[in-house]
Design a protein around this motif. Structure first.
Motif, short mmCIF file in Angstrom:
data_model
loop_
_atom_site.label_atom_id
_atom_site.label_comp_id
_atom_site.label_asym_id
_atom_site.label_seq_id
_atom_site.Cartn_x
_atom_site.Cartn_y
_atom_site.Cartn_z
N MET A 166 0.84 -1.18 0.00
CA MET A 166 0.00 0.00 0.00
C MET A 166 0.88 1.24 0.00
SD MET A 166 -2.77 0.94 2.86
CE MET A 166 -3.89 2.24 2.65
N GLU A 167 0.62 2.12 -0.91
CA GLU A 167 1.42 3.34 -1.05
C GLU A 167 0.63 4.53 -0.56
OE1 GLU A 167 3.13 5.93 -4.67
OE2 GLU A 167 3.50 3.77 -4.78
N LEU A 168 1.27 5.37 0.22
CA LEU A 168 0.64 6.58 0.74
C LEU A 168 1.06 7.74 -0.14
CD1 LEU A 168 -0.93 7.98 3.05
CD2 LEU A 168 1.27 8.28 4.18
N SER A 169 0.10 8.49 -0.60
CA SER A 169 0.42 9.67 -1.40
C SER A 169 -0.37 10.85 -0.88
CB SER A 169 0.12 9.42 -2.88
OG SER A 169 -1.27 9.30 -3.07
N ILE A 170 0.20 12.03 -1.10
CA ILE A 170 -0.43 13.26 -0.65
C ILE A 170 -0.23 14.30 -1.73
CG2 ILE A 170 1.62 13.98 0.61
CD1 ILE A 170 -0.24 15.16 2.72
N SER A 171 -1.25 15.07 -1.97
CA SER A 171 -1.18 16.06 -3.04
C SER A 171 -0.31 17.24 -2.62
CB SER A 171 -2.58 16.57 -3.39
OG SER A 171 -3.09 17.35 -2.32
N ASP A 172 0.19 17.96 -3.61
CA ASP A 172 1.00 19.15 -3.33
C ASP A 172 0.19 20.18 -2.54
OD1 ASP A 172 3.15 18.06 -4.61
OD2 ASP A 172 2.86 19.17 -6.48
#
Length: 69
Positions: free
Chosen positions: A1-7
């Motif tokens: 599972m990859e965690l991503s966050i927007s700019d």
């Protein structure tokens, strides 16, 4: 599972953290800014002093000795 966050969310979170730091650690921030300004002032004074002629060590001690009397 990859965690991503927007700019945009990253910017929002960083802004919130900075505001919190400014509110809770104002004295530390003040000290850091004051020290930085003192360093800049000292650097400017040194640079300006180097434009003038140098004074001999003997002359400096002579002035200090006469002022102590």
């Amino acid at each position: 599972m990859e965690l991503s966050i927007s700019d945009e969310k990253t910017k929002e979170l960083l802004t919130e953290v900075m505001i919190d730091l400014l509110k809770t650690k104002r004295d530390i921030l003040y000290d850091v800014v004051l020290e930085a300004l003192e360093e800049v002032g000292l650097a400017n004074a040194i640079a300006e002093g180097r434009k003038d002629e140098f004074v001999s060590e003997a002359e400096v001690f002579s002035i200090l000795d006469n002022g102590a009397k």
